[in-house]
Design an enzyme around this catalytic site. Structure first.
Site, PDB file in Angstrom:
ATOM      1  N   CYS A  37       0.794  -1.243   0.000  1.00 22.45           N
ATOM      2  CA  CYS A  37       0.000   0.000   0.000  1.00 22.45           C
ATOM      3  C   CYS A  37       0.820   1.285   0.000  1.00 22.45           C
ATOM      4  O   CYS A  37       0.679   2.100  -0.906  1.00 22.45           O
ATOM      5  CB  CYS A  37      -0.945   0.009   1.196  1.00 22.45           C
ATOM      6  SG  CYS A  37      -2.243  -1.185   1.038  1.00 22.45           S
TER       7      CYS A  37
HETATM    8  C1  UDX Z   1      -0.714   0.511   5.344  1.00 26.13           C
HETATM    9  C2  UDX Z   1      -1.504   1.489   6.223  1.00 26.13           C
HETATM   10  O1  UDX Z   1      -0.895   1.543   7.508  1.00 26.13           O
HETATM   11  C3  UDX Z   1      -2.973   1.077   6.302  1.00 26.13           C
HETATM   12  O2  UDX Z   1      -3.707   2.037   7.045  1.00 26.13           O
HETATM   13  C4  UDX Z   1      -3.550   0.968   4.891  1.00 26.13           C
HETATM   14  O3  UDX Z   1      -4.903   0.529   4.926  1.00 26.13           O
HETATM   15  C5  UDX Z   1      -2.719   0.001   4.060  1.00 26.13           C
HETATM   16  O4  UDX Z   1      -1.337   0.427   4.071  1.00 26.13           O
HETATM   17  P1  UDX Z   1       0.303  -1.943   5.675  1.00 26.13           P
HETATM   18  O5  UDX Z   1       0.649  -1.943   4.231  1.00 26.13           O
HETATM   19  O6  UDX Z   1      -0.316  -3.157   6.264  1.00 26.13           O
HETATM   20  O7  UDX Z   1      -0.723  -0.750   6.011  1.00 26.13           O
HETATM   21  O8  UDX Z   1       1.655  -1.634   6.456  1.00 26.13           O
HETATM   22  P2  UDX Z   1       2.141  -0.650   7.613  1.00 26.13           P
HETATM   23  O9  UDX Z   1       1.966  -1.271   8.925  1.00 26.13           O
HETATM   24  O10 UDX Z   1       1.595   0.703   7.412  1.00 26.13           O
HETATM   25  O11 UDX Z   1       3.716  -0.625   7.296  1.00 26.13           O
HETATM   26  C6  UDX Z   1       4.184  -0.197   6.026  1.00 26.13           C
HETATM   27  C7  UDX Z   1       5.691  -0.214   5.985  1.00 26.13           C
HETATM   28  O12 UDX Z   1       6.247   0.805   6.802  1.00 26.13           O
HETATM   29  C8  UDX Z   1       6.348  -1.521   6.448  1.00 26.13           C
HETATM   30  O13 UDX Z   1       7.409  -1.824   5.560  1.00 26.13           O
HETATM   31  C9  UDX Z   1       6.883  -1.189   7.819  1.00 26.13           C
HETATM   32  O14 UDX Z   1       8.009  -1.943   8.180  1.00 26.13           O
HETATM   33  C10 UDX Z   1       7.259   0.275   7.633  1.00 26.13           C
HETATM   34  N1  UDX Z   1       7.257   1.032   8.895  1.00 26.13           N
HETATM   35  C11 UDX Z   1       6.102   1.246   9.569  1.00 26.13           C
HETATM   36  C12 UDX Z   1       8.469   1.544   9.375  1.00 26.13           C
HETATM   37  O15 UDX Z   1       9.541   1.358   8.784  1.00 26.13           O
HETATM   38  N2  UDX Z   1       8.435   2.270  10.524  1.00 26.13           N
HETATM   39  C13 UDX Z   1       7.301   2.519  11.222  1.00 26.13           C
HETATM   40  O16 UDX Z   1       7.376   3.201  12.256  1.00 26.13           O
HETATM   41  C14 UDX Z   1       6.093   1.982  10.734  1.00 26.13           C
END
Ligand code: UDX
Length: 436
Positions: free
Chosen positions: A267
Protein backbone atom coordinates in the site's frame (compact mmCIF):
# COMPACT_ATOMS: atom_id res chain seq x y z
CA UNK A 1 -29.65 -7.85 5.85
CA UNK A 2 -27.81 -9.55 2.97
CA UNK A 3 -24.32 -8.33 2.22
CA UNK A 4 -21.99 -9.07 -0.70
CA UNK A 5 -18.24 -8.50 -0.69
CA UNK A 6 -16.67 -8.49 -4.15
CA UNK A 7 -12.93 -9.30 -4.28
CA UNK A 8 -11.49 -11.64 -1.67
CA UNK A 9 -8.00 -10.27 -1.06
CA UNK A 10 -6.89 -9.14 2.39
CA UNK A 11 -9.55 -6.48 2.76
CA UNK A 12 -12.48 -8.43 1.27
CA UNK A 13 -11.72 -11.58 3.19
CA UNK A 14 -11.34 -9.74 6.49
CA UNK A 15 -14.58 -7.80 6.01
CA UNK A 16 -16.62 -10.82 4.93
CA UNK A 17 -15.31 -12.93 7.81
CA UNK A 18 -15.94 -10.25 10.44
CA UNK A 19 -19.44 -9.41 9.15
CA UNK A 20 -20.42 -13.09 9.00
CA UNK A 21 -19.01 -13.68 12.50
CA UNK A 22 -21.38 -10.88 13.62
CA UNK A 23 -24.30 -12.87 12.15
CA UNK A 24 -24.88 -10.97 8.92
CA UNK A 25 -25.76 -13.02 5.82
CA UNK A 26 -22.63 -12.56 3.74
CA UNK A 27 -21.67 -13.73 0.31
CA UNK A 28 -17.98 -13.29 -0.51
CA UNK A 29 -17.36 -13.27 -4.25
CA UNK A 30 -14.19 -13.63 -6.27
CA UNK A 31 -13.66 -14.48 -9.95
CA UNK A 32 -10.96 -17.00 -8.99
CA UNK A 33 -12.77 -20.31 -8.50
CA UNK A 34 -9.74 -22.09 -7.04
CA UNK A 35 -9.30 -19.32 -4.48
CA UNK A 36 -13.01 -19.60 -3.56
CA UNK A 37 -12.76 -23.32 -3.03
CA UNK A 38 -9.58 -22.92 -0.91
CA UNK A 39 -11.30 -20.30 1.25
CA UNK A 40 -14.36 -22.54 1.68
CA UNK A 41 -11.99 -25.24 2.94
CA UNK A 42 -10.37 -22.75 5.30
CA UNK A 43 -7.05 -23.11 3.41
CA UNK A 44 -5.76 -19.57 3.08
CA UNK A 45 -2.89 -18.79 0.75
CA UNK A 46 -1.76 -15.99 3.07
CA UNK A 47 -0.78 -15.71 6.72
CA UNK A 48 -2.76 -13.17 8.72
CA UNK A 49 -3.18 -13.54 12.50
CA UNK A 50 -6.81 -14.28 13.50
CA UNK A 51 -8.09 -14.33 9.93
CA UNK A 52 -8.31 -18.11 9.66
CA UNK A 53 -10.13 -18.35 12.96
CA UNK A 54 -12.59 -15.55 12.14
CA UNK A 55 -13.18 -17.08 8.70
CA UNK A 56 -13.92 -20.45 10.30
CA UNK A 57 -16.50 -18.83 12.61
CA UNK A 58 -17.99 -16.96 9.63
CA UNK A 59 -18.23 -20.12 7.51
CA UNK A 60 -20.03 -21.92 10.34
CA UNK A 61 -22.53 -19.05 10.47
CA UNK A 62 -23.80 -17.33 7.32
CA UNK A 63 -20.82 -16.84 5.06
CA UNK A 64 -21.03 -18.19 1.50
CA UNK A 65 -17.95 -18.03 -0.71
CA UNK A 66 -18.57 -18.21 -4.44
CA UNK A 67 -17.46 -17.10 -7.89
CA UNK A 68 -21.10 -16.72 -8.87
CA UNK A 69 -21.77 -12.97 -9.12
CA UNK A 70 -25.52 -13.47 -9.53
CA UNK A 71 -25.73 -14.05 -5.76
CA UNK A 72 -25.42 -10.27 -5.49
CA UNK A 73 -28.99 -9.79 -6.67
CA UNK A 74 -30.48 -10.43 -3.23
CA UNK A 75 -28.06 -8.14 -1.42
CA UNK A 76 -28.85 -4.88 0.34
CA UNK A 77 -25.21 -3.83 0.54
CA UNK A 78 -22.31 -4.58 -1.80
CA UNK A 79 -18.72 -3.86 -0.74
CA UNK A 80 -16.30 -3.57 -3.64
CA UNK A 81 -12.83 -4.60 -2.46
CA UNK A 82 -10.99 -5.47 -5.66
CA UNK A 83 -7.38 -4.39 -6.15
CA UNK A 84 -6.25 -1.23 -7.94
CA UNK A 85 -2.66 -2.14 -8.88
CA UNK A 86 0.03 0.23 -10.05
CA UNK A 87 0.83 1.05 -13.66
CA UNK A 88 4.50 1.52 -14.67
CA UNK A 89 3.98 5.31 -14.46
CA UNK A 90 2.72 5.08 -10.88
CA UNK A 91 -0.96 5.67 -11.64
CA UNK A 92 -3.63 3.19 -10.53
CA UNK A 93 -4.99 0.55 -12.83
CA UNK A 94 -8.77 0.47 -12.93
CA UNK A 95 -9.49 -2.59 -15.07
CA UNK A 96 -10.51 -4.82 -12.14
CA UNK A 97 -12.81 -2.26 -10.56
CA UNK A 98 -14.35 -1.45 -13.94
CA UNK A 99 -14.97 -5.14 -14.57
CA UNK A 100 -16.43 -5.73 -11.11
CA UNK A 101 -18.76 -2.72 -11.26
CA UNK A 102 -19.84 -3.62 -14.81
CA UNK A 103 -20.95 -7.04 -13.55
CA UNK A 104 -22.58 -5.55 -10.46
CA UNK A 105 -24.50 -3.10 -12.69
CA UNK A 106 -25.71 -5.90 -14.98
CA UNK A 107 -26.94 -7.92 -12.02
CA UNK A 108 -28.74 -5.12 -10.21
CA UNK A 109 -30.55 -4.33 -13.49
CA UNK A 110 -32.55 -7.54 -12.95
CA UNK A 111 -32.83 -7.17 -9.19
CA UNK A 112 -35.75 -5.71 -7.24
CA UNK A 113 -33.35 -4.58 -4.53
CA UNK A 114 -31.98 -1.04 -4.35
CA UNK A 115 -28.57 -1.86 -2.90
CA UNK A 116 -25.90 0.44 -1.53
CA UNK A 117 -22.58 -0.09 -3.31
CA UNK A 118 -19.58 0.78 -1.12
CA UNK A 119 -16.30 1.43 -2.92
CA UNK A 120 -13.56 0.29 -0.56
CA UNK A 121 -10.81 -0.07 -3.19
CA UNK A 122 -8.25 2.75 -3.10
CA UNK A 123 -8.94 5.09 -6.02
CA UNK A 124 -7.83 8.64 -6.81
CA UNK A 125 -10.30 11.51 -6.36
CA UNK A 126 -12.89 11.63 -9.13
CA UNK A 127 -12.96 7.89 -9.79
CA UNK A 128 -16.30 7.17 -8.09
CA UNK A 129 -18.01 10.14 -9.73
CA UNK A 130 -16.46 9.96 -13.19
CA UNK A 131 -15.74 6.27 -13.74
CA UNK A 132 -17.67 3.99 -11.39
CA UNK A 133 -21.01 5.79 -11.13
CA UNK A 134 -21.45 6.08 -14.95
CA UNK A 135 -20.66 2.34 -15.36
CA UNK A 136 -23.20 1.39 -12.69
CA UNK A 137 -25.92 3.66 -14.13
CA UNK A 138 -25.34 2.47 -17.69
CA UNK A 139 -25.22 -1.23 -16.88
CA UNK A 140 -28.09 -1.23 -14.37
CA UNK A 141 -30.39 1.15 -16.24
CA UNK A 142 -30.99 2.76 -12.81
CA UNK A 143 -30.14 6.19 -11.46
CA UNK A 144 -27.61 6.61 -8.66
CA UNK A 145 -29.21 7.73 -5.38
CA UNK A 146 -32.58 6.50 -6.65
CA UNK A 147 -32.27 2.91 -7.88
CA UNK A 148 -29.07 2.27 -5.95
CA UNK A 149 -26.71 4.04 -3.59
CA UNK A 150 -22.99 4.53 -4.19
CA UNK A 151 -20.69 5.48 -1.34
CA UNK A 152 -16.95 5.87 -1.22
CA UNK A 153 -15.83 4.03 1.93
CA UNK A 154 -12.01 3.82 2.07
CA UNK A 155 -10.37 1.10 4.13
CA UNK A 156 -7.56 1.71 6.62
CA UNK A 157 -6.80 -1.80 7.87
CA UNK A 158 -3.19 -2.84 8.31
CA UNK A 159 -1.88 -6.25 7.34
CA UNK A 160 -0.99 -8.30 10.41
CA UNK A 161 -3.79 -6.44 12.27
CA UNK A 162 -6.50 -6.92 9.65
CA UNK A 163 -9.14 -8.49 11.90
CA UNK A 164 -8.57 -6.14 14.82
CA UNK A 165 -8.69 -3.11 12.49
CA UNK A 166 -11.87 -4.38 10.82
CA UNK A 167 -13.55 -4.87 14.18
CA UNK A 168 -12.22 -1.66 15.73
CA UNK A 169 -11.52 0.94 13.01
CA UNK A 170 -10.32 4.41 14.09
CA UNK A 171 -12.84 6.12 11.78
CA UNK A 172 -15.48 5.39 9.17
CA UNK A 173 -15.47 7.57 6.08
CA UNK A 174 -18.62 7.77 3.94
CA UNK A 175 -18.34 9.83 0.78
CA UNK A 176 -21.22 10.59 -1.57
CA UNK A 177 -24.46 12.48 -1.95
CA UNK A 178 -26.78 13.06 1.00
CA UNK A 179 -29.62 10.61 0.37
CA UNK A 180 -31.67 7.86 2.00
CA UNK A 181 -28.77 5.53 1.15
CA UNK A 182 -26.30 7.67 3.08
CA UNK A 183 -28.67 7.67 6.08
CA UNK A 184 -28.98 3.89 5.91
CA UNK A 185 -25.20 3.51 5.64
CA UNK A 186 -24.66 5.75 8.63
CA UNK A 187 -27.14 3.72 10.67
CA UNK A 188 -25.46 0.47 9.66
CA UNK A 189 -21.98 1.63 10.66
CA UNK A 190 -23.06 3.31 13.90
CA UNK A 191 -24.66 0.00 14.92
CA UNK A 192 -21.55 -1.98 13.91
CA UNK A 193 -19.09 0.44 15.54
CA UNK A 194 -21.01 2.42 18.20
CA UNK A 195 -18.17 4.68 19.40
CA UNK A 196 -16.26 5.22 16.18
CA UNK A 197 -16.35 8.66 14.50
CA UNK A 198 -18.25 8.62 11.20
CA UNK A 199 -17.13 11.26 8.72
CA UNK A 200 -19.68 12.06 6.02
CA UNK A 201 -18.32 13.94 3.04
CA UNK A 202 -18.36 13.92 -0.75
CA UNK A 203 -16.81 11.24 -2.99
CA UNK A 204 -13.65 13.13 -3.85
CA UNK A 205 -12.79 14.08 -0.28
CA UNK A 206 -13.36 10.52 0.90
CA UNK A 207 -11.08 9.24 -1.85
CA UNK A 208 -8.40 11.80 -0.97
CA UNK A 209 -8.60 10.99 2.77
CA UNK A 210 -7.13 7.55 2.06
CA UNK A 211 -4.17 9.02 0.17
CA UNK A 212 -3.68 11.71 2.82
CA UNK A 213 -3.62 9.04 5.51
CA UNK A 214 -1.08 6.79 3.83
CA UNK A 215 1.14 9.59 2.54
CA UNK A 216 1.28 11.12 6.02
CA UNK A 217 2.34 7.77 7.48
CA UNK A 218 5.00 7.46 4.77
CA UNK A 219 6.16 11.01 5.55
CA UNK A 220 6.58 10.14 9.24
CA UNK A 221 8.68 7.11 8.30
CA UNK A 222 10.90 9.01 5.86
CA UNK A 223 11.28 11.81 8.42
CA UNK A 224 12.53 9.45 11.10
CA UNK A 225 14.69 7.57 8.60
CA UNK A 226 16.41 10.76 7.49
CA UNK A 227 16.86 11.80 11.11
CA UNK A 228 18.22 8.34 11.90
CA UNK A 229 20.84 8.74 9.17
CA UNK A 230 21.95 11.99 10.79
CA UNK A 231 21.94 10.31 14.24
CA UNK A 232 24.12 7.52 12.90
CA UNK A 233 26.82 10.03 11.99
CA UNK A 234 26.64 11.66 15.43
CA UNK A 235 28.50 9.70 18.12
CA UNK A 236 26.33 8.63 21.04
CA UNK A 237 22.98 9.66 19.55
CA UNK A 238 20.11 7.16 19.70
CA UNK A 239 17.18 7.59 17.29
CA UNK A 240 14.80 5.47 19.41
CA UNK A 241 15.15 7.70 22.48
CA UNK A 242 14.44 10.67 20.24
CA UNK A 243 11.41 9.02 18.60
CA UNK A 244 10.04 7.94 21.97
CA UNK A 245 10.37 11.46 23.37
CA UNK A 246 9.01 13.44 20.44
CA UNK A 247 6.19 10.87 20.28
CA UNK A 248 5.08 12.01 23.76
CA UNK A 249 4.14 15.36 22.24
CA UNK A 250 0.47 14.80 21.36
CA UNK A 251 0.93 16.98 18.27
CA UNK A 252 3.39 14.39 16.94
CA UNK A 253 2.22 11.01 18.32
CA UNK A 254 4.39 7.99 18.95
CA UNK A 255 3.43 5.68 16.08
CA UNK A 256 5.22 5.29 12.74
CA UNK A 257 8.48 6.72 14.07
CA UNK A 258 10.38 3.47 13.96
CA UNK A 259 13.47 4.03 11.82
CA UNK A 260 14.49 1.19 9.53
CA UNK A 261 15.23 0.20 5.95
CA UNK A 262 12.27 2.18 4.55
CA UNK A 263 8.57 1.50 4.05
CA UNK A 264 7.40 -1.37 1.89
CA UNK A 265 4.27 -3.46 1.45
CA UNK A 266 1.43 -3.39 -1.01
CA UNK A 267 0.00 0.00 0.00
CA UNK A 268 2.32 2.79 1.16
CA UNK A 269 4.70 2.72 -1.84
CA UNK A 270 1.83 2.31 -4.34
CA UNK A 271 -0.33 5.02 -2.78
CA UNK A 272 2.60 7.45 -2.62
CA UNK A 273 3.29 6.96 -6.31
CA UNK A 274 -0.39 7.31 -7.20
CA UNK A 275 -0.70 10.56 -5.21
CA UNK A 276 2.48 11.97 -6.78
CA UNK A 277 1.14 11.07 -10.22
CA UNK A 278 -2.23 12.62 -9.38
CA UNK A 279 -0.58 15.82 -8.08
CA UNK A 280 1.53 16.13 -11.24
CA UNK A 281 -1.55 15.69 -13.43
CA UNK A 282 -3.29 18.34 -11.33
CA UNK A 283 -0.43 20.77 -12.03
CA UNK A 284 1.06 20.63 -8.52
CA UNK A 285 4.72 19.75 -8.11
CA UNK A 286 4.62 17.52 -5.00
CA UNK A 287 8.08 18.38 -3.68
CA UNK A 288 7.50 17.00 -0.18
CA UNK A 289 5.99 13.73 -1.41
CA UNK A 290 8.84 13.35 -3.90
CA UNK A 291 11.37 13.83 -1.09
CA UNK A 292 9.58 11.23 1.05
CA UNK A 293 9.82 8.72 -1.79
CA UNK A 294 13.39 9.70 -2.56
CA UNK A 295 14.49 9.14 1.04
CA UNK A 296 12.69 5.81 1.02
CA UNK A 297 14.32 4.64 -2.17
CA UNK A 298 17.81 5.55 -0.88
CA UNK A 299 17.52 4.10 2.61
CA UNK A 300 18.96 0.72 1.60
CA UNK A 301 22.18 2.49 0.59
CA UNK A 302 22.89 3.01 4.30
CA UNK A 303 22.86 -0.73 4.83
CA UNK A 304 24.94 -1.56 1.77
CA UNK A 305 27.51 1.08 2.71
CA UNK A 306 27.98 -0.47 6.18
CA UNK A 307 28.19 -3.97 4.68
CA UNK A 308 30.84 -2.79 2.21
CA UNK A 309 32.82 -1.07 4.96
CA UNK A 310 32.91 -4.30 6.93
CA UNK A 311 33.38 -6.85 4.17
CA UNK A 312 35.40 -4.61 1.79
CA UNK A 313 34.11 -6.48 -1.24
CA UNK A 314 30.73 -8.17 -1.16
CA UNK A 315 31.70 -10.65 -3.88
CA UNK A 316 31.44 -14.26 -2.64
CA UNK A 317 30.78 -13.12 0.94
CA UNK A 318 28.06 -15.07 2.77
CA UNK A 319 25.44 -12.61 4.04
CA UNK A 320 22.45 -13.65 6.15
CA UNK A 321 19.19 -11.73 5.90
CA UNK A 322 16.87 -12.12 8.87
CA UNK A 323 13.31 -11.36 7.76
CA UNK A 324 12.02 -11.05 4.21
CA UNK A 325 8.37 -10.21 5.00
CA UNK A 326 7.71 -6.47 4.59
CA UNK A 327 6.88 -6.36 8.30
CA UNK A 328 6.47 -8.91 11.10
CA UNK A 329 3.42 -11.17 11.49
CA UNK A 330 2.76 -11.50 7.80
CA UNK A 331 4.12 -13.69 5.00
CA UNK A 332 3.67 -10.85 2.52
CA UNK A 333 6.81 -9.85 0.63
CA UNK A 334 5.20 -7.46 -1.83
CA UNK A 335 7.45 -4.41 -2.22
CA UNK A 336 9.48 -5.66 0.75
CA UNK A 337 12.71 -3.74 1.36
CA UNK A 338 14.36 -7.05 2.21
CA UNK A 339 13.66 -8.44 -1.25
CA UNK A 340 15.04 -5.26 -2.80
CA UNK A 341 18.16 -5.55 -0.63
CA UNK A 342 18.73 -9.19 -1.59
CA UNK A 343 18.49 -8.23 -5.28
CA UNK A 344 21.10 -5.50 -4.76
CA UNK A 345 23.42 -7.83 -2.83
CA UNK A 346 23.11 -10.50 -5.52
CA UNK A 347 24.10 -7.90 -8.10
CA UNK A 348 27.23 -7.40 -6.00
CA UNK A 349 27.75 -11.19 -6.25
CA UNK A 350 27.25 -11.84 -2.54
CA UNK A 351 26.03 -15.27 -1.38
CA UNK A 352 22.76 -14.97 0.47
CA UNK A 353 21.09 -17.06 3.16
CA UNK A 354 17.69 -15.98 4.41
CA UNK A 355 15.49 -16.77 7.36
CA UNK A 356 11.90 -15.75 7.91
CA UNK A 357 9.35 -17.45 10.20
CA UNK A 358 6.53 -17.21 7.62
CA UNK A 359 7.74 -15.84 4.29
CA UNK A 360 10.22 -18.46 3.06
CA UNK A 361 7.79 -19.99 0.53
CA UNK A 362 6.96 -16.61 -0.98
CA UNK A 363 10.66 -15.68 -1.07
CA UNK A 364 11.45 -18.92 -2.91
CA UNK A 365 9.01 -17.88 -5.65
CA UNK A 366 11.29 -14.91 -6.39
CA UNK A 367 14.81 -16.25 -5.89
CA UNK A 368 14.46 -20.02 -6.37
CA UNK A 369 17.88 -21.60 -6.08
CA UNK A 370 19.83 -18.35 -6.28
CA UNK A 371 19.91 -18.11 -2.48
CA UNK A 372 19.81 -20.45 0.53
CA UNK A 373 16.85 -20.79 2.88
CA UNK A 374 17.32 -21.63 6.55
CA UNK A 375 14.54 -22.81 8.82
CA UNK A 376 16.35 -21.88 12.05
CA UNK A 377 18.24 -18.75 13.03
CA UNK A 378 21.27 -20.86 13.99
CA UNK A 379 21.37 -22.49 10.53
CA UNK A 380 20.97 -19.11 8.89
CA UNK A 381 24.01 -17.77 10.76
CA UNK A 382 26.25 -20.80 10.23
CA UNK A 383 29.43 -19.72 8.33
CA UNK A 384 27.93 -16.31 7.66
CA UNK A 385 30.20 -13.28 7.41
CA UNK A 386 27.52 -10.68 8.05
CA UNK A 387 23.95 -10.78 9.32
CA UNK A 388 21.43 -8.07 8.49
CA UNK A 389 18.27 -7.86 10.60
CA UNK A 390 15.58 -6.45 8.29
CA UNK A 391 12.22 -7.39 9.79
CA UNK A 392 11.52 -7.22 13.51
CA UNK A 393 10.16 -10.70 14.14
CA UNK A 394 10.12 -11.33 17.91
CA UNK A 395 12.38 -14.39 17.42
CA UNK A 396 15.29 -12.14 16.48
CA UNK A 397 15.35 -10.63 19.97
CA UNK A 398 16.82 -13.95 21.13
CA UNK A 399 20.01 -13.54 19.11
CA UNK A 400 22.99 -13.89 21.48
CA UNK A 401 26.65 -14.90 21.58
CA UNK A 402 25.72 -18.56 21.49
CA UNK A 403 23.64 -18.17 18.31
CA UNK A 404 26.32 -16.16 16.49
CA UNK A 405 29.23 -18.41 17.52
CA UNK A 406 29.28 -20.28 14.19
CA UNK A 407 29.44 -17.13 12.07
CA UNK A 408 32.76 -17.08 10.27
CA UNK A 409 32.98 -13.28 10.68
CA UNK A 410 30.83 -11.64 13.32
CA UNK A 411 29.35 -8.56 11.64
CA UNK A 412 25.84 -7.55 12.63
CA UNK A 413 23.82 -4.82 10.89
CA UNK A 414 20.69 -4.23 12.91
CA UNK A 415 18.15 -2.21 10.93
CA UNK A 416 15.55 -2.45 13.69
CA UNK A 417 17.84 -2.01 16.73
CA UNK A 418 16.56 -5.23 18.32
CA UNK A 419 19.96 -6.10 19.84
CA UNK A 420 21.02 -2.63 20.87
CA UNK A 421 21.06 -3.39 24.59
CA UNK A 422 22.98 -6.68 24.30
CA UNK A 423 26.67 -7.27 24.91
CA UNK A 424 27.68 -9.17 21.80
CA UNK A 425 31.01 -10.55 20.80
CA UNK A 426 30.61 -8.99 17.33
CA UNK A 427 31.06 -5.85 15.28
CA UNK A 428 27.65 -4.31 15.74
CA UNK A 429 26.09 -1.53 13.64
CA UNK A 430 22.58 -0.27 14.22
CA UNK A 431 20.67 2.01 11.88
CA UNK A 432 20.08 5.26 13.77
CA UNK A 433 22.69 4.81 16.52
CA UNK A 434 25.78 6.99 16.33
CA UNK A 435 28.89 4.94 17.11
CA UNK A 436 31.19 6.35 19.79
C1 UDX B 1 -0.71 0.51 5.34
C2 UDX B 1 -1.50 1.49 6.22
O1 UDX B 1 -0.90 1.54 7.51
C3 UDX B 1 -2.97 1.08 6.30
O2 UDX B 1 -3.71 2.04 7.04
C4 UDX B 1 -3.55 0.97 4.89
O3 UDX B 1 -4.90 0.53 4.93
C5 UDX B 1 -2.72 0.00 4.06
O4 UDX B 1 -1.34 0.43 4.07
P1 UDX B 1 0.30 -1.94 5.67
O5 UDX B 1 0.65 -1.94 4.23
O6 UDX B 1 -0.32 -3.16 6.26
O7 UDX B 1 -0.72 -0.75 6.01
O8 UDX B 1 1.66 -1.63 6.46
P2 UDX B 1 2.14 -0.65 7.61
O9 UDX B 1 1.97 -1.27 8.92
O10 UDX B 1 1.60 0.70 7.41
O11 UDX B 1 3.72 -0.63 7.30
C6 UDX B 1 4.18 -0.20 6.03
C7 UDX B 1 5.69 -0.21 5.99
O12 UDX B 1 6.25 0.81 6.80
C8 UDX B 1 6.35 -1.52 6.45
O13 UDX B 1 7.41 -1.82 5.56
C9 UDX B 1 6.88 -1.19 7.82
O14 UDX B 1 8.01 -1.94 8.18
C10 UDX B 1 7.26 0.27 7.63
N1 UDX B 1 7.26 1.03 8.90
C11 UDX B 1 6.10 1.25 9.57
C12 UDX B 1 8.47 1.54 9.38
O15 UDX B 1 9.54 1.36 8.78
N2 UDX B 1 8.43 2.27 10.52
C13 UDX B 1 7.30 2.52 11.22
O16 UDX B 1 7.38 3.20 12.26
C14 UDX B 1 6.09 1.98 10.73
Amino acid sequence: MNIAVVGLGFVGLSISSVLASKNYNVVGIDIDNQKCSDIRNGALSLFEPDLENTLRIGLKKKLTISNNFSLIKNCDMIFVTVGTPQTPLGAIELSMIKKATTTIGQIIRKSKKNPIIFIKSTVVPGTAQNVILPILEKKSGKKANRGFGIISNPEFLQESNAIRDTKYPHAIVLGGKQSKYMKKAKMFFSKMHPNVPIVITNFETAEMIKYANNSFLATKISFINQLSNICQKTPGVNVDDIARTIGLDPRIGKLFLNAGPGYGGSCLPKDMKALINFANISGINPTLLNAVEDINSKQLEQIITIAKQQLIDLKSKRITILGTAFKPNTDDIRDSKSIELIKKLLKNKANITIHDPKAIENTKKIFGEKILYATSIADALNKSQCVIIMTHWKQYDTLNNNLIKHMSEKNIIDCRRVLVKKELDAKYYAIGIGKN
